[in-house]
Design a protein around this motif. Structure first.
Motif, PDB file in Angstrom:
ATOM      1  N   THR A  27       0.838  -1.200   0.000  1.00 37.04           N
ATOM      2  CA  THR A  27       0.000   0.000   0.000  1.00 37.04           C
ATOM      3  C   THR A  27       0.874   1.250   0.000  1.00 37.04           C
ATOM      4  N   PHE A  28       0.803   1.992  -1.087  1.00 38.62           N
ATOM      5  CA  PHE A  28       1.691   3.139  -1.276  1.00 38.62           C
ATOM      6  C   PHE A  28       1.491   4.185  -0.190  1.00 38.62           C
ATOM      7  N   SER A  29       0.259   4.382   0.227  1.00 40.64           N
ATOM      8  CA  SER A  29      -0.030   5.439   1.205  1.00 40.64           C
ATOM      9  C   SER A  29       0.443   5.086   2.619  1.00 40.64           C
ATOM     10  N   ASP A  30       1.014   3.910   2.816  1.00 44.72           N
ATOM     11  CA  ASP A  30       1.608   3.572   4.114  1.00 44.72           C
ATOM     12  C   ASP A  30       2.945   4.267   4.319  1.00 44.72           C
ATOM     13  N   TYR A  31       3.519   4.820   3.245  1.00 47.67           N
ATOM     14  CA  TYR A  31       4.915   5.237   3.283  1.00 47.67           C
ATOM     15  C   TYR A  31       5.116   6.745   3.134  1.00 47.67           C
ATOM     16  N   CYS A  32       6.075   7.220   3.886  1.00 47.42           N
ATOM     17  CA  CYS A  32       6.745   8.469   3.552  1.00 47.42           C
ATOM     18  C   CYS A  32       7.642   8.179   2.348  1.00 47.42           C
ATOM     19  N   MET A  33       7.705   9.104   1.408  1.00 48.15           N
ATOM     20  CA  MET A  33       8.550   8.928   0.223  1.00 48.15           C
ATOM     21  C   MET A  33       9.600  10.035   0.181  1.00 48.15           C
ATOM     22  N   GLY A  34      10.787   9.649  -0.273  1.00 51.20           N
ATOM     23  CA  GLY A  34      11.867  10.624  -0.343  1.00 51.20           C
ATOM     24  C   GLY A  34      12.635  10.526  -1.647  1.00 51.20           C
ATOM     25  N   TRP A  35      13.297  11.627  -1.969  1.00 46.34           N
ATOM     26  CA  TRP A  35      14.237  11.666  -3.093  1.00 46.34           C
ATOM     27  C   TRP A  35      15.612  11.993  -2.539  1.00 46.34           C
ATOM     28  N   PHE A  36      16.598  11.270  -3.031  1.00 45.70           N
ATOM     29  CA  PHE A  36      17.999  11.508  -2.698  1.00 45.70           C
ATOM     30  C   PHE A  36      18.786  11.600  -3.996  1.00 45.70           C
ATOM     31  N   ARG A  37      19.970  12.165  -3.911  1.00 46.82           N
ATOM     32  CA  ARG A  37      20.815  12.224  -5.097  1.00 46.82           C
ATOM     33  C   ARG A  37      22.260  11.964  -4.707  1.00 46.82           C
ATOM     34  N   GLN A  38      23.008  11.478  -5.687  1.00 45.51           N
ATOM     35  CA  GLN A  38      24.428  11.237  -5.475  1.00 45.51           C
ATOM     36  C   GLN A  38      25.181  11.649  -6.730  1.00 45.51           C
ATOM     37  N   ALA A  39      26.031  12.640  -6.560  1.00 49.97           N
ATOM     38  CA  ALA A  39      26.875  13.108  -7.654  1.00 49.97           C
ATOM     39  C   ALA A  39      28.172  12.301  -7.683  1.00 49.97           C
ATOM     40  N   PRO A  40      28.839  12.247  -8.822  1.00 49.58           N
ATOM     41  CA  PRO A  40      30.088  11.487  -8.912  1.00 49.58           C
ATOM     42  C   PRO A  40      31.105  11.933  -7.872  1.00 49.58           C
ATOM     43  N   GLY A  41      31.630  10.985  -7.111  1.00 50.85           N
ATOM     44  CA  GLY A  41      32.646  11.283  -6.121  1.00 50.85           C
ATOM     45  C   GLY A  41      32.133  11.925  -4.851  1.00 50.85           C
ATOM     46  N   LYS A  42      30.802  12.020  -4.712  1.00 48.94           N
ATOM     47  CA  LYS A  42      30.226  12.646  -3.527  1.00 48.94           C
ATOM     48  C   LYS A  42      29.316  11.676  -2.794  1.00 48.94           C
ATOM     49  N   GLU A  43      29.019  12.005  -1.553  1.00 48.90           N
ATOM     50  CA  GLU A  43      28.132  11.173  -0.765  1.00 48.90           C
ATOM     51  C   GLU A  43      26.680  11.427  -1.162  1.00 48.90           C
ATOM     52  N   ARG A  44      25.840  10.458  -0.820  1.00 48.72           N
ATOM     53  CA  ARG A  44      24.413  10.604  -1.059  1.00 48.72           C
ATOM     54  C   ARG A  44      23.875  11.802  -0.286  1.00 48.72           C
ATOM     55  N   GLU A  45      22.987  12.538  -0.913  1.00 48.25           N
ATOM     56  CA  GLU A  45      22.449  13.770  -0.331  1.00 48.25           C
ATOM     57  C   GLU A  45      20.928  13.730  -0.344  1.00 48.25           C
ATOM     58  N   PHE A  46      20.323  14.115   0.762  1.00 46.28           N
ATOM     59  CA  PHE A  46      18.871  14.227   0.831  1.00 46.28           C
ATOM     60  C   PHE A  46      18.408  15.390  -0.043  1.00 46.28           C
ATOM     61  N   VAL A  47      17.283  15.173  -0.762  1.00 48.85           N
ATOM     62  CA  VAL A  47      16.719  16.226  -1.600  1.00 48.85           C
ATOM     63  C   VAL A  47      15.357  16.680  -1.084  1.00 48.85           C
ATOM     64  N   ALA A  48      14.431  15.723  -0.923  1.00 47.13           N
ATOM     65  CA  ALA A  48      13.077  16.093  -0.515  1.00 47.13           C
ATOM     66  C   ALA A  48      12.351  14.872   0.019  1.00 47.13           C
ATOM     67  N   ALA A  49      11.348  15.117   0.853  1.00 46.37           N
ATOM     68  CA  ALA A  49      10.521  14.042   1.391  1.00 46.37           C
ATOM     69  C   ALA A  49       9.094  14.530   1.533  1.00 46.37           C
ATOM     70  N   ILE A  50       8.169  13.558   1.521  1.00 49.31           N
ATOM     71  CA  ILE A  50       6.742  13.877   1.624  1.00 49.31           C
ATOM     72  C   ILE A  50       6.073  12.804   2.454  1.00 49.31           C
ATOM     73  N   ASN A  51       5.152  13.225   3.327  1.00 45.72           N
ATOM     74  CA  ASN A  51       4.504  12.232   4.183  1.00 45.72           C
ATOM     75  C   ASN A  51       3.436  11.470   3.396  1.00 45.72           C
ATOM     76  N   TRP A  52       2.757  10.545   4.093  1.00 45.15           N
ATOM     77  CA  TRP A  52       1.877   9.617   3.389  1.00 45.15           C
ATOM     78  C   TRP A  52       0.745  10.318   2.646  1.00 45.15           C
ATOM     79  N   SER A  53       0.231  11.403   3.179  1.00 45.71           N
ATOM     80  CA  SER A  53      -0.928  12.071   2.585  1.00 45.71           C
ATOM     81  C   SER A  53      -0.532  13.157   1.598  1.00 45.71           C
TER      82      SER A  53
END
Length: 122
Positions: A27-53
């Motif tokens: 069930t998709f609405s059970d989850y918070c969803m997030g976007w992350f990004r990783q550039a070459p040679g860099k660590e993963r970085e948080f971009v955005a998140a949204i709650n279930w609703s």
């Protein structure tokens, strides 16, 4: 949960892209969803998140005012609208799902998609 991200590509600085992430398996609405990004040679970085609703969102300072996260639970899809792109936004963007209410911490996300490459040329 399986996550499939799409929408990446090559764009000139100042342009826009919209990333999509389709979820399946639970069930998709059970989850918070997030976007992350990783550039070459860099660590993963948080971009955005949204709650279930979709009623609460959090966007990283580095993209605030340019990126918007949204979701459509009827389509099991989360979006990342990216405007005014700059070369520093070049990275592989991944979507992720978390059982928490709203989090920007990668280790609190249980499921990850494969990523889609965004390249911004100057």
């Amino acid at each position: 949960v399986q996550l499939q991200a799409s929408g990446g590509g090559l764009v000139q600085a100042g342009g826009s892209l919209r990333l999509s992430c389709v979820a399946s398996g639970r069930t998709f609405s059970d989850y918070c969803m997030g976007w992350f990004r990783q550039a070459p040679g860099k660590e993963r970085e948080f971009v955005a998140a949204i709650n279930w609703s979709g009623g609460s969102t959090y966007v990283a300072d580095s993209v605030k005012g340019r990126f918007t996260i949204s979701r459509d639970n009827a389509k099991n899809t989360v979006y990342l609208q990216m405007n005014s792109l700059i070369p520093e936004d070049t990275a592989v963007y991944s979507c992720a799902a978390s059982f928490t209410t709203l989090t920007l911490t990668p280790y609190e996300y249980e499921y990850w998609g494969q990523g889609t490459l965004v390249t911004v040329s100057s």
